[in-house]
Every structure is written in C-alpha cells, then in structure tokens.
Write an enzyme that holds these catalytic residues in place. Structure first.
Site, PDB file in Angstrom:
ATOM      1  N   HIS A  81     -13.678 -13.435  30.709  1.00  0.00           N
ATOM      2  CA  HIS A  81     -14.650 -13.509  29.806  1.00  0.00           C
ATOM      3  C   HIS A  81     -15.396 -12.037  30.192  1.00  0.00           C
ATOM      4  O   HIS A  81     -16.210 -12.162  31.248  1.00  0.00           O
ATOM      5  CB  HIS A  81     -15.712 -14.861  30.038  1.00  0.00           C
TER       6      HIS A  81
ATOM      7  N   GLU B 234     -19.504 -20.548  22.394  1.00  0.00           N
ATOM      8  CA  GLU B 234     -20.159 -21.446  23.576  1.00  0.00           C
ATOM      9  C   GLU B 234     -21.036 -22.542  22.750  1.00  0.00           C
ATOM     10  O   GLU B 234     -21.131 -23.946  23.052  1.00  0.00           O
ATOM     11  CB  GLU B 234     -21.073 -20.926  24.430  1.00  0.00           C
TER      12      GLU B 234
ATOM     13  N   ASP C 260     -23.825  -0.720  28.117  1.00  0.00           N
ATOM     14  CA  ASP C 260     -22.870  -1.332  27.020  1.00  0.00           C
ATOM     15  C   ASP C 260     -21.631  -0.536  26.770  1.00  0.00           C
ATOM     16  O   ASP C 260     -21.576   0.551  26.801  1.00  0.00           O
ATOM     17  CB  ASP C 260     -23.654  -0.794  25.808  1.00  0.00           C
TER      18      ASP C 260
ATOM     19  N   ASN D 176     -30.351 -22.282  23.724  1.00  0.00           N
ATOM     20  CA  ASN D 176     -29.914 -21.694  25.020  1.00  0.00           C
ATOM     21  C   ASN D 176     -31.302 -20.789  25.518  1.00  0.00           C
ATOM     22  O   ASN D 176     -31.421 -19.878  24.899  1.00  0.00           O
ATOM     23  CB  ASN D 176     -28.851 -20.474  24.453  1.00  0.00           C
TER      24      ASN D 176
ATOM     25  N   GLY E 145     -22.347  -9.893  30.976  1.00  0.00           N
ATOM     26  CA  GLY E 145     -21.711 -10.580  32.380  1.00  0.00           C
ATOM     27  C   GLY E 145     -20.381 -10.794  32.100  1.00  0.00           C
ATOM     28  O   GLY E 145     -19.905 -10.964  31.240  1.00  0.00           O
TER      29      GLY E 145
ATOM     30  N   ASN F  32     -13.196  -7.433  21.503  1.00  0.00           N
ATOM     31  CA  ASN F  32     -13.587  -6.228  20.774  1.00  0.00           C
ATOM     32  C   ASN F  32     -13.105  -4.842  20.949  1.00  0.00           C
ATOM     33  O   ASN F  32     -12.706  -3.973  20.356  1.00  0.00           O
ATOM     34  CB  ASN F  32     -14.901  -5.930  20.298  1.00  0.00           C
TER      35      ASN F  32
ATOM     36  N   ARG G 194     -24.433  -5.103  36.644  1.00  0.00           N
ATOM     37  CA  ARG G 194     -23.982  -5.714  38.202  1.00  0.00           C
ATOM     38  C   ARG G 194     -23.130  -4.893  38.904  1.00  0.00           C
ATOM     39  O   ARG G 194     -22.013  -4.756  37.858  1.00  0.00           O
ATOM     40  CB  ARG G 194     -24.063  -7.371  37.894  1.00  0.00           C
TER      41      ARG G 194
ATOM     42  N   HIS H  58     -20.170 -19.155  33.461  1.00  0.00           N
ATOM     43  CA  HIS H  58     -19.444 -18.975  31.893  1.00  0.00           C
ATOM     44  C   HIS H  58     -18.592 -20.027  31.845  1.00  0.00           C
ATOM     45  O   HIS H  58     -17.612 -20.043  31.076  1.00  0.00           O
ATOM     46  CB  HIS H  58     -18.454 -17.753  32.093  1.00  0.00           C
TER      47      HIS H  58
ATOM     48  N   GLY I 118     -18.495  -9.989  28.791  1.00  0.00           N
ATOM     49  CA  GLY I 118     -19.541  -9.499  27.998  1.00  0.00           C
ATOM     50  C   GLY I 118     -20.426  -8.694  28.825  1.00  0.00           C
ATOM     51  O   GLY I 118     -20.009  -7.919  29.341  1.00  0.00           O
TER      52      GLY I 118
ATOM     53  N   ARG J  68     -27.959 -25.449  26.660  1.00  0.00           N
ATOM     54  CA  ARG J  68     -26.949 -24.667  27.696  1.00  0.00           C
ATOM     55  C   ARG J  68     -28.052 -24.951  28.883  1.00  0.00           C
ATOM     56  O   ARG J  68     -29.070 -24.515  29.032  1.00  0.00           O
ATOM     57  CB  ARG J  68     -26.928 -23.540  27.172  1.00  0.00           C
TER      58      ARG J  68
ATOM     59  N   LYS K 156     -32.034 -18.430  22.416  1.00  0.00           N
ATOM     60  CA  LYS K 156     -31.053 -18.371  21.224  1.00  0.00           C
ATOM     61  C   LYS K 156     -30.824 -19.809  20.516  1.00  0.00           C
ATOM     62  O   LYS K 156     -30.834 -20.829  21.441  1.00  0.00           O
ATOM     63  CB  LYS K 156     -29.535 -18.117  21.841  1.00  0.00           C
TER      64      LYS K 156
ATOM     65  N   GLY L 138     -17.794 -10.172  24.109  1.00  0.00           N
ATOM     66  CA  GLY L 138     -17.833  -8.947  23.169  1.00  0.00           C
ATOM     67  C   GLY L 138     -16.845  -7.896  23.806  1.00  0.00           C
ATOM     68  O   GLY L 138     -16.440  -7.260  22.655  1.00  0.00           O
TER      69      GLY L 138
HETATM   70  P1  ADP Z   1     -23.481 -11.410  26.285  1.00  0.00           P
HETATM   71  O1  ADP Z   1     -22.913 -11.392  27.429  1.00  0.00           O
HETATM   72  O2  ADP Z   1     -24.937 -10.826  26.142  1.00  0.00           O
HETATM   73  O3  ADP Z   1     -23.394 -12.544  25.461  1.00  0.00           O
HETATM   74  P2  ADP Z   1     -21.578 -10.048  24.527  1.00  0.00           P
HETATM   75  O4  ADP Z   1     -20.392 -11.006  24.748  1.00  0.00           O
HETATM   76  O5  ADP Z   1     -21.885 -10.078  23.071  1.00  0.00           O
HETATM   77  O6  ADP Z   1     -22.708 -10.234  25.441  1.00  0.00           O
HETATM   78  O7  ADP Z   1     -20.713  -8.723  24.976  1.00  0.00           O
HETATM   79  C1  ADP Z   1     -21.552  -7.448  24.948  1.00  0.00           C
HETATM   80  C2  ADP Z   1     -20.615  -6.479  25.243  1.00  0.00           C
HETATM   81  O8  ADP Z   1     -19.550  -6.288  24.413  1.00  0.00           O
HETATM   82  C3  ADP Z   1     -21.380  -4.981  25.380  1.00  0.00           C
HETATM   83  O9  ADP Z   1     -20.824  -4.315  26.339  1.00  0.00           O
HETATM   84  C4  ADP Z   1     -20.748  -4.372  24.157  1.00  0.00           C
HETATM   85  O10 ADP Z   1     -20.661  -3.007  24.157  1.00  0.00           O
HETATM   86  C5  ADP Z   1     -19.527  -4.790  24.128  1.00  0.00           C
HETATM   87  N1  ADP Z   1     -18.711  -4.766  22.885  1.00  0.00           N
HETATM   88  C6  ADP Z   1     -19.165  -5.348  21.740  1.00  0.00           C
HETATM   89  N2  ADP Z   1     -18.633  -4.715  20.638  1.00  0.00           N
HETATM   90  C7  ADP Z   1     -17.587  -4.031  21.044  1.00  0.00           C
HETATM   91  C8  ADP Z   1     -16.778  -3.025  20.506  1.00  0.00           C
HETATM   92  N3  ADP Z   1     -16.364  -3.024  19.191  1.00  0.00           N
HETATM   93  N4  ADP Z   1     -15.937  -2.423  21.607  1.00  0.00           N
HETATM   94  C9  ADP Z   1     -16.120  -2.348  22.757  1.00  0.00           C
HETATM   95  N5  ADP Z   1     -17.385  -2.941  23.262  1.00  0.00           N
HETATM   96  C10 ADP Z   1     -17.925  -4.007  22.307  1.00  0.00           C
END
Ligand code: ADP
Length: 396
Positions: A206, A383, A281, A10, A210, A333, A239, A178, A208, A89, A17, A329
């Site tokens: 999705h 992915e 974040d 990627n 993004g 989570n 964004r 995505h 993350g 990717r 990655k 993410g």
């Molecule tokens: P990317 O889009 O770069 O692949 P990720 O899918 O890893 O990123 O998502 C990153 C986001 O997920 C960040 O905003 C991070 O704070 C959030 N995140 C990861 N773990 C947690 C958690 N335990 N609680 C809340 N948000 C989380």
C-alpha cells in the site's frame, strides 16, 4: 424504501472524509472531505451525483464540522432514509480487536482504552462515533480498525527485541496499520486469480502518503512493515521509515535536539520530502526526476530499494508468492515506481512487462508481469467499500 446505504466516516485529527456507499452495487454517490479543521482556511468540498460543491468553514471546530456533514446528508431526505448503518474507520484497536465490531458502550470504552497507542487518531475517531450516534440515533454504528487485520501476526513477527515487560505491562509491540486496504486488495486479487483467499499467499504494497507492505499467508497477515506507530518500515512522503534507533540519542547528544524535534523531523520532514528537499508528493518527485533533479531521483531510488528489500524479506514467512500487489495512490498510478521496484526482484522470479505496466495492467486482468514471471498486480484499493461491507455484514 430499501435501506441499503452505509455512511462511512474517516475522522482524522484535522480532517474528516465521508462517503455514502452501497456495499452491493459498490456505488458511492455522495462523498467529500472537510480539511484544516480548527484553522482559518478550513473548508468542506463534496460531490453529490456528480456535482462538485465547496464551502469555506473558517475556524470550524470538530463537532461543528461533523454536524455540517450530517446535516448535508439529512437534507437529502431519500438518501437519509436509505441509510442502514454508519461505518467508522478507527485507527487503533490494540490487541482487543481482531475484526470489525458493532459499537456498543463496551466497545467504545475499549476504543478509548487504546487511545494511549494512537493519541492523535483515536480521540478523533471517538468524536466521530459520538457525533454520529447523536445525529443518527437509530442507526447501528460499526468500527473498522486499521490494526485488526494484522492481529494474526505471530509473536516472532510482532515483538521487538526489548525487555519483555514492555510488552506485557505496556502493550509495546508491532501492530501494523492500513489493514483494511491490505485485506481489501488481497480479497480482490484472490477473486482475480480465481483461488480461495484462504489458499493465497500475497505480498501487498500500500503506497500512498503513508506506505506499508504486508505478507499474507493463506489469507492472513503474518507480517507487516509498520510497527507500534506508522513510522516504522518503508520510506514514505514525509516519514523516514526504518532508521537506526540510536539516531535519537545521537541527535540529542551531538546536535542538541530535544526528543520532540527528533520525532517531528522523522514524521514530518523526512522521507521523500527530506531526501529530495522538494516535495513529499510522488508526482512532484517524478517530474523533478524527469527534469534531471538528482536529489529527487535519489529519493525515488531509496524509496524503491527499501520497498524491494521488504518485499524480498517477506519471501521468508510466505515460502511461495501467488502475487505481489501494488495499491494506494503511488502503487496504482506510478509505473515508474513499480518498474524501479520490480527491477530488484528478479531473484524472486519477477519479470516486468513494460507495456502492461504502463497501462497499470488494465488490459491484462491487473497483471503487469510477463507470462512465466511471479505475478505482480495493480489493484485499486477501496477502504470505504470494505468498511461499508463490514458494516452491512455485522448489522444485517
Ligand atoms: P493517502 O495515503 O493520503 O490516502 P493516496 O493513496 O491518495 O494518499 O496517495 C498519495 C500519493 O500518490 C502521493 O504521493 C501522490 O503523488 C501519489 N500519486 C497519485 N497519482 C500519481 C501518479 N499519477 N503518479 C505518481 N504518483 C501519484
């Protein structure tokens, strides 16, 4: 020796990655990341059979970073010999690619033709393909596109209401991104619900750095929130997502911004970061919210409200919803974000099960809603695995 591993690459604009994936056992024994390519602080970190390692690569350029990764892989002779294919990717496949493709000179030219649509990403993806072809000339290479899954969107979903010639002569339309993640979690959800994907209607979120939502009817994408670029749609880390398109002219005329400054502000200084003034974040936003920071709480509330509005609007093309799926993410989570999104969705029959939500549905077949509710599920995306599975399916 069994040749059953796929090297997944990627290649981003300043990061790479990589992972070596077994598409059948789903094992991923070797993976890592090169970051900050071109900068003083550039470096690689990787994990092999559970051992973490890292090395500084100050000012490393793109080809050297890739070659470093490929050399690392070649040093493990057994691993290198088991490689069967390389999966890449690729961010933009335009209208040319409706599915993943084995890379040959024509396919590479077509990816080059899409460069204008993703000027930061496709050149990096092409550099990755060329370096991998050079280093591993015997292996077939497969391109898996972020946009391909959304090529089933109908015209009424993908066209902007601007002069039609901008579409026919300049490919200006909504593409969505995505796609690999939306497709992966939709397939997983169909498996969990024991229903053929071709009979499933899902809304996949999705979330993350993004973020995008996708409406999936009978297994196919019929609408998604990102557009010509990944800026459209949801509130994201940095964004803005949707804004009034006249904001550009307003900022130019009234504050003397130039168009690049507006674009940079909307992509890099907005979203959670822009509203909270703290961080992009979500973990930091949640922590600050818990500590009483009102700007952070507002950022989270706007994030959830916009997301819920999109989910609600996707009831229109779907008619019925087998499940809403949270991934990425944040989606995987953050019970806080899921709860604050679902609280807006009672009209669609969603009722959160707070206990299951806290444990991300892990004790309940991924389901975080009560019995009788429209289902919401938490499904980790993968992915790399999807890319590896496509690579094997196309080259076997
Ligand atoms: P990317 O889009 O770069 O692949 P990720 O899918 O890893 O990123 O998502 C990153 C986001 O997920 C960040 O905003 C991070 O704070 C959030 N995140 C990861 N773990 C947690 C958690 N335990 N609680 C809340 N948000 C989380």
């Amino acid at each position: 020796m069994l040749k059953n591993l796929v090297l997944v690459l990627n290649c981003g604009s300043s990061s790479i990655k990589f992972a070596v994936v077994d598409p059948v056992s789903e094992q991923n024994s070797f993976n890592g990341l090169v970051q900050c390519i071109g900068a003083k602080e550039a470096g690689i970190s990787w994990k092999q059979d559970g051992n973490k390692q890292q090395q500084a690569l100050p000012n490393v350029n793109y080809p050297d970073a890739l070659n470093f990764i490929l050399d690392l892989i070649k040093q493990d002779k057994e691993l290198a010999e088991r490689l069967f294919a390389v999966g890449h990717r690729v961010v933009h496949g335009g209208e040319r690619f409706t599915a993943s493709a084995v890379i040959n000179p024509q396919v590479l030219d077509a990816i080059r033709d899409c460069q204008g649509l993703a000027p930061l990403h496709n050149p990096a993806n092409i550099a990755g393909v060329e370096a991998a072809q050079k280093a591993l000339p015997k292996l077939p290479q497969v391109a898996v596109f972020d946009t391909a899954f959304h090529q089933t969107m109908p015209k009424h979903a993908f066209l902007y209401a601007v002069p039609y010639d901008l579409y026919t002569s300049h490919q200006i339309r909504r593409y969505g991104f995505h796609g690999t993640s939306h497709r992966f979690v939709a397939q997983q959800a169909a498996n969990l619900l024991s229903k053929p994907l071709t009979e499933c209607s899902f809304i996949t979120a999705h979330l993350g750095n993004g973020c995008s939502v996708c409406a999936i009817a009978n297994g196919k994408s019929v609408d998604t929130s990102m557009g010509l670029t990944p800026l459209e749609g949801l509130v994201m880390g940095t964004r803005s997502g949707d804004i009034d398109p006249s904001l550009h002219a307003h900022l130019v005329d009234s504050l003397g911004y130039d168009i690049r400054k507006v674009n940079n502000m909307l992509n890099k200084e907005s979203g959670l970061l822009g509203i909270s003034g703290i961080d992009s974040d979500m973990r930091a936003i949640e922590e600050a919210t818990a500590n009483g920071n009102e700007q952070a709480a507002l950022a989270a509330e706007i994030f959830c409200y916009r997301l819920a509005k999109y989910i609600g609007s996707y009831a229109i093309p779907l008619g019925q919803i087998d499940a809403l799926i949270f991934t990425g993410g944040i989606g995987e989570n953050s019970d806080f974000i899921r709860a604050n999104t679902i609280k807006w969705l009672s009209l669609l029959g969603f009722q959160l099960d707070a206990e299951q939500n806290k444990t991300h549905g892990r004790q309940n077949g991924a389901i975080i809603t009560t019995e009788g509710s429209t289902k919401a599920l938490v499904i980790p995306t993968n992915e790399e695995l999807m890319i590896a599975q496509d690579a094997i399916a196309l080259t076997n």
